[in-house]
Enzyme design. Structure first.
Site, short mmCIF file in Angstrom:
data_model
loop_
_atom_site.label_atom_id
_atom_site.label_comp_id
_atom_site.label_asym_id
_atom_site.label_seq_id
_atom_site.Cartn_x
_atom_site.Cartn_y
_atom_site.Cartn_z
N LEU A 144 2.75 4.90 -0.77
CA LEU A 144 3.67 4.28 -1.84
C LEU A 144 3.24 3.35 -2.56
O LEU A 144 3.48 2.69 -3.94
CB LEU A 144 5.27 4.11 -1.17
CG LEU A 144 5.84 5.26 -0.52
CD1 LEU A 144 7.17 4.66 0.26
CD2 LEU A 144 6.29 6.25 -1.62
N GLY A 147 -1.10 -3.18 -0.03
CA GLY A 147 -1.11 -4.66 0.05
C GLY A 147 -2.34 -5.19 0.68
O GLY A 147 -3.53 -4.51 0.64
N GLY A 148 -2.45 -6.36 1.08
CA GLY A 148 -3.64 -6.95 1.55
C GLY A 148 -4.13 -6.85 2.77
O GLY A 148 -5.33 -6.47 2.93
N GLY A 150 -3.14 -3.58 4.16
CA GLY A 150 -2.80 -2.13 4.57
C GLY A 150 -2.14 -1.24 3.37
O GLY A 150 -1.89 -1.99 2.38
N CYS A 151 -1.67 -0.36 3.93
CA CYS A 151 -0.58 0.51 2.64
C CYS A 151 0.64 0.87 3.26
O CYS A 151 0.96 0.77 4.54
CB CYS A 151 -1.35 1.91 2.60
SG CYS A 151 -3.04 1.79 1.61
N LYS A 166 4.99 0.62 6.70
CA LYS A 166 3.71 -0.43 6.26
C LYS A 166 2.80 -0.07 7.38
O LYS A 166 2.86 -0.58 8.56
CB LYS A 166 4.29 -1.68 5.93
CG LYS A 166 3.14 -2.57 5.67
CD LYS A 166 3.59 -3.98 5.58
CE LYS A 166 4.64 -4.33 4.40
NZ LYS A 166 4.66 -5.85 4.17
N ASP A 263 6.28 -15.53 -1.44
CA ASP A 263 5.32 -14.59 -2.31
C ASP A 263 6.43 -13.61 -3.08
O ASP A 263 6.00 -12.41 -2.99
CB ASP A 263 4.78 -13.68 -1.39
CG ASP A 263 3.36 -12.86 -1.90
OD1 ASP A 263 2.98 -13.47 -2.90
OD2 ASP A 263 3.30 -11.98 -1.30
#
Length: 428
Positions: A144, A147-148, A150-151, A166, A263
């Site tokens: 989907l 990120g820094g 992982g996925c 995640k 963030d």
């Protein structure tokens, strides 16, 4: 318990010695003898006429009876003690299991008492094999987002339900810290505009966080993906801005201690089937930053980081307000927070838009073409004014998120959570 056992043993030793060596006329011995079979039969008169061997025999019988009684008492006390210990250990075990969840890994010991927003009331430690099966072994077709560390994967479970998983590579301490921080914080949050935590898991150096699935993905994908914002009408965009402000207000004003997201960006604002917005990704979020700001590592995403935090490391809730202002500009203009002008040259949306946002003749021309002719110009000027205030370089000039929230409520139709009355059906 130990003192009682010691007293009984001393009493036993005393009676044994006294029965063999002490005078028969002792009150203690007399009272003990009176309850012995011989004492009942002999009486006090015959007692003085007995031969020494008989006296010794009676003394031995009484000592033996006393010893037997003491041993029996000790056994009973020990049985009771073992039963009580067993009950307390069982109760303690039940409490611990209820808090940890089945199969909770040792590294998650610090999450024993975490409460979550899940219906069960506690964070669930999920079986890795179940997550692997639900994501088809984390197949690339189920990704989907990335990120820094992982996925994020789409997961479908045996009961037909869906979730987002995640997957984090936690070989570095930074990744491990972000994972633990996010799970711990999400266990505390309960708000309709904060993503819901469903569970977490672990497999060697890989960590997993399971969230509710947001079917319309992220705001970033909707605005800057293949559809280029075509599904986001003016009213939907205002609704998303309002939901985001409500989520931030919860963090800043209703959490104790207050939480700074640190963030906030369009990729961390997720949209459900009805385009309700929820804040996600709390790995970098901090609490009580005013006291701990000197220990914070500079983190965030280029284009959203407030100038005072970027240059001086000063982090406050106004840093989130700055990032919110950038998101508001994305919603208005349809542009990315940082865009490349040349291979080695970039320009921020704030730098580009600021001169035109305060010029009413220029503002309508820079609005996202998808919504350019779909809003009341008066509302457009109001939203632009809010965005300008949020991205002020000086933090003290920025409004509190609560003030931003109250400014947006009158611009959102009532059926979408605001107070605006529209004469025509709301375009969704």
């Amino acid at each position: 318990m130990k003192e009682l056992l010691l007293h009984l043993l001393l009493l036993h030793a005393f009676l044994a010695v006294f029965a063999v060596q002490g005078p028969v006329s002792s009150p203690i011995y007399a009272s003990m003898a009176a309850f012995s079979p011989e004492g009942i039969q002999l009486g006090s008169e015959e007692h003085g006429k007995m031969d020494p061997p008989k006296k010794m025999l009676i003394a031995l019988v009484v000592a033996s009876s006393s010893l037997a009684a003491i041993v029996f008492s000790l056994v009973c006390l020990w049985v009771c003690y073992r039963k009580n210990s067993s009950k307390s250990s069982k109760n303690g075990g039940k409490s611990s299991d209820g808090e940890k969840g089945n199969g909770l890994a040792p590294f998650l010991g610090k999450f024993k008492s975490m409460k979550t927003v899940s219906k069960a009331g506690y964070a669930s430690f999920m079986d890795y094999k179940m997550l692997e099966k639900a994501t088809n072994k984390f197949h690339p077709s189920n990704i989907l987002g990335e990120g820094g560390f992982g996925c994020v994967y789409k997961a479908q479970f045996n009961d037909g339900s869906y979730a987002a998983v995640k997957k984090l590579d936690c070989t570095s301490q930074d990744a491990e810290n972000e994972y633990e921080n996010e799970v711990e914080l999400l266990c505390r949050f309960k708000h309709p505009n904060i993503i819901s935590l469903l569970g977490f898991s672990s497999d060697n150096d890989t960590r997993f966080i399971v969230y509710e699935l947001m079917h319309n993905g992220s705001l970033e994908t909707q605005l800057h993906g293949p559809s280029h914002g075509s599904s986001l009408t003016w009213h939907r965009r205002m609704k998303i801005a309002l939901d985001t402000a409500r989520g931030l207000e919860y963090l800043h004003e209703h959490c104790s201690p207050p939480v700074i997201h640190r963030d906030l960006k369009s990729s961390n604002i997720l949209l459900d089937l009805d385009f309700n917005a929820k804040l996600s990704d709390f790995g970098l979020a901090v609490t009580d930053a005013a006291q701990n700001k000197n220990n914070l590592k500079l983190s965030g995403t280029l284009g959203y980081v407030a100038p005072e935090y970027l240059l001086d490391g000063k982090l406050t809730d106004k840093s989130d307000v700055y990032a919110f202002g950038v998101v508001l500009l994305e919603l208005l203009l349809g542009k990315k927070p940082v865009e490349k002008l040349a291979p080695s040259q970039c320009q921020s949306i704030v730098t580009w838009a600021m001169p035109q946002l305060t010029d009413r003749s220029k503002l309508p021309n820079i609005v996202d073409p998808v919504i350019r002719d779909a809003m009341d110009l008066k509302h457009l000027y109001q939203v632009a004014a809010v965005a300008v205030l949020c991205v002020q370089p000086e933090p003290s000039y920025r409004p509190l998120i609560t003030d931003v929230l109250h400014s947006l409520i009158p611009l959102v139709p009532m059926e979408l959570g605001g107070t605006l009355r529209v004469t025509q059906p709301t375009a969704l």
